[in-house]
Design an enzyme around this catalytic site. Structure first.
Site, PDB file in Angstrom:
ATOM      1  CE  LYS A   1       0.473   4.997  17.443  1.00 54.70           C
ATOM      2  NZ  LYS A   1      -0.740   4.255  17.617  1.00 54.70           N
TER       3      LYS A   1
ATOM      4  CG  ASP B   1       0.998   4.682   5.233  1.00 48.92           C
ATOM      5  OD1 ASP B   1       1.054   5.928   5.249  1.00 48.92           O
ATOM      6  OD2 ASP B   1       0.531   4.014   6.162  1.00 48.92           O
TER       7      ASP B   1
ATOM      8  CG  ASP C   1      -0.221  -0.110   2.518  1.00 56.30           C
ATOM      9  OD1 ASP C   1       0.998  -0.315   2.511  1.00 56.30           O
ATOM     10  OD2 ASP C   1      -0.885   0.014   3.569  1.00 56.30           O
TER      11      ASP C   1
HETATM   12  P1  GTP Z   1      -5.592  -1.834   8.047  1.00 53.52           P
HETATM   13  O1  GTP Z   1      -6.545  -2.936   8.417  1.00 53.52           O
HETATM   14  O2  GTP Z   1      -6.304  -0.590   7.657  1.00 53.52           O
HETATM   15  O3  GTP Z   1      -4.517  -1.589   9.055  1.00 53.52           O
HETATM   16  O4  GTP Z   1      -4.854  -2.255   6.678  1.00 53.52           O
HETATM   17  P2  GTP Z   1      -3.998  -3.555   6.313  1.00 53.52           P
HETATM   18  O5  GTP Z   1      -4.762  -4.776   6.578  1.00 53.52           O
HETATM   19  O6  GTP Z   1      -3.566  -3.374   4.893  1.00 53.52           O
HETATM   20  O7  GTP Z   1      -2.771  -3.500   7.298  1.00 53.52           O
HETATM   21  P3  GTP Z   1      -1.441  -2.647   7.160  1.00 53.52           P
HETATM   22  O8  GTP Z   1      -1.731  -1.333   6.515  1.00 53.52           O
HETATM   23  O9  GTP Z   1      -0.760  -2.629   8.459  1.00 53.52           O
HETATM   24  O10 GTP Z   1      -0.612  -3.579   6.179  1.00 53.52           O
HETATM   25  C1  GTP Z   1       0.557  -3.177   5.534  1.00 53.52           C
HETATM   26  C2  GTP Z   1       0.721  -4.060   4.306  1.00 53.52           C
HETATM   27  O11 GTP Z   1       0.825  -5.432   4.684  1.00 53.52           O
HETATM   28  C3  GTP Z   1      -0.455  -3.970   3.352  1.00 53.52           C
HETATM   29  O12 GTP Z   1       0.058  -3.975   2.041  1.00 53.52           O
HETATM   30  C4  GTP Z   1      -1.254  -5.231   3.641  1.00 53.52           C
HETATM   31  O13 GTP Z   1      -1.933  -5.719   2.488  1.00 53.52           O
HETATM   32  C5  GTP Z   1      -0.173  -6.206   4.073  1.00 53.52           C
HETATM   33  N1  GTP Z   1      -0.655  -7.163   5.070  1.00 53.52           N
HETATM   34  C6  GTP Z   1      -1.088  -6.901   6.326  1.00 53.52           C
HETATM   35  N2  GTP Z   1      -1.416  -8.029   6.951  1.00 53.52           N
HETATM   36  C7  GTP Z   1      -1.196  -9.042   6.064  1.00 53.52           C
HETATM   37  C8  GTP Z   1      -1.346 -10.462   6.131  1.00 53.52           C
HETATM   38  O14 GTP Z   1      -1.782 -11.050   7.119  1.00 53.52           O
HETATM   39  N3  GTP Z   1      -1.017 -11.171   5.009  1.00 53.52           N
HETATM   40  C9  GTP Z   1      -0.543 -10.565   3.876  1.00 53.52           C
HETATM   41  N4  GTP Z   1      -0.256 -11.330   2.819  1.00 53.52           N
HETATM   42  N5  GTP Z   1      -0.390  -9.237   3.778  1.00 53.52           N
HETATM   43  C10 GTP Z   1      -0.706  -8.480   4.876  1.00 53.52           C
END
Ligand code: GTP
Length: 360
Positions: free
Chosen positions: A156, A216, A105
């Site tokens: 933080k 992000d 992202d």
């Molecule tokens: P929020 O629920 O809004 O926090 O978003 P998110 O689920 O995308 O979590 P976050 O922004 O912390 O994730 C950062 C990156 O890691 C993103 O590109 C997500 O798609 C990826 N990501 C997070 N958790 C997982 C997971 O369990 N598996 C995989 N394959 N990717 C993950």
């Protein structure tokens, strides 16, 4: 070097946009976010990409078919969310040398080639890209030593404890041995488990600070911002993609991107920075300002949409006012509604017509 892009998260902060669309598929300047990431990697000579998929994985397979790019992509599916490190472990059978991991992202101009060169030269366990932020108290910051190694992660910090404004940028180059810290089929995060363990064990983690563009795309505000930043970087006026019918009496002002097959009526006013997706219809007297519309959105006569995001197949009828709203796919807003309080409307909802103003 191979890359692993993490695209399996649920994207809860971007709901309702991500209820039916994975974050990697949401359009940025009318192209899927994943396409921007793949082009970035291609620009740094990376042609083998593993996609760690989970939430709405089928849609990712679909968008891969729509992207024309000289990169081999291999989706590796998780049957349950494994977290950032668990997801990479799940793909470890395809990784036999140092590899790049990227949060799916982010949109950035960080110089990955230079980062990889530094990694090969120093050969730490991990090289981590760092990016500066204005308000470090909102993030986990990364303290470094004078010789550029990561010293400490501080979650933080209060302003009295702020020693740096650098945060983890979600791009790492990782040696395969690091995955020994990750158990199979277990939910494990790099950020709060693997990297702190590496430091505890005295394993070298190299910092790669960069002040290149970085964002992000985690929230609706940042989603609007990335579209507007990229628009501002590429154009000043209106750009129309493919065939669109724009009445000479319509006004397009500032950086505006209009997707193919749109119909913009006389007296409509689109003020940038705004992105209008393919096959949208903007009726007479409607006004769009600083907003992003996905494909097949209809905005009715005299309706105004400001600082809002409207996903595919939505219909806003006549005389509505939307400000700071986020509409999921397939929403209908009936005639005369005023939503100026940052509403988030779930996919396929119908907000009925507002009652006519009282005649008393
Ligand atoms: P929020 O629920 O809004 O926090 O978003 P998110 O689920 O995308 O979590 P976050 O922004 O912390 O994730 C950062 C990156 O890691 C993103 O590109 C997500 O798609 C990826 N990501 C997070 N958790 C997982 C997971 O369990 N598996 C995989 N394959 N990717 C993950």
């Amino acid at each position: 070097m191979k890359a692993v892009i993490l695209v399996g998260g649920k994207g809860t902060r971007l709901r309702p946009l991500t209820c039916k669309t994975p974050k990697a598929a949401i359009p940025i300047l009318n192209r899927p976010a994943l396409e921007h990431m793949l082009r970035y990697l291609e620009g740094h000579g990376i042609h083998d990409v593993i996609l760690a998929t989970g939430h709405l994985a089928d849609s990712i397979d679909g968008i891969l078919k729509s992207i024309q790019i000289d990169i081999r992509t291999l989706p590796v599916l998780e049957t349950m969310p494994l977290g950032t490190a668990g997801a990479v472990k799940n793909a470890s059978r395809y990784l036999d040398d140092a590899f790049v991991v990227l949060n799916g992202d982010i949109v950035t101009g960080i110089d990955l080639s230079e980062m990889a060169r530094l990694h090969r030269q120093v050969r730490p366990r991990v090289t981590m890209a760092l990016t500066p932020v204005d308000n470090p108290t909102m993030y986990g910051v990364v303290e470094t030593t004078d010789c550029g190694l990561v010293k400490k992660f501080v979650e933080k910090p209060g302003w009295d404890r702020v020693t740096t404004n650098l945060i983890n940028a979600g791009i790492y180059i990782i040696e395969p041995a690091v995955l020994d810290y990750v158990a199979e089929s277990t939910m494990v995060m790099f950020e709060d488990y693997v990297f702190p363990r590496l430091l505890e064990q005295g394993e070298p983690v190299l910092a790669y600070p960069s002040d290149a563009y970085w964002i992000d795309v985690g929230t609706p505000e940042k989603y609007l911002k990335v579209n507007q930043d990229l628009l501002g970087q590429t154009q000043t006026g209106a750009v129309v993609q493919g065939e669109a019918v724009i009445d000479p009496g319509a006004r397009l002002e500032g950086p505006v991107l209009i997707g193919p097959e749109c119909v913009i009526a006389a007296g409509a006013h689109i003020r940038g920075p705004s992105v209008i997706g393919p096959q949208c219809r903007i009726a007479a007297g409607a006004a769009i300002e600083a907003s992003v519309l996905w494909d097949n959105v209809t905005i009715g006569e005299r309706s105004k949409v400001k600082t809002s995001i409207i996903a595919s197949n939505c219909r806003v009828e006549e005389d509505c006012y939307l400000e700071q709203c986020v509409l999921g796919r397939g929403v209908t807003i009936g005639r005369g509604n005023s939503l100026d309080w940052g509403a988030r409307i779930w996919p396929d909802s119908l907000v009925g017509c507002a009652p006519p103003a009282s005649s008393h």
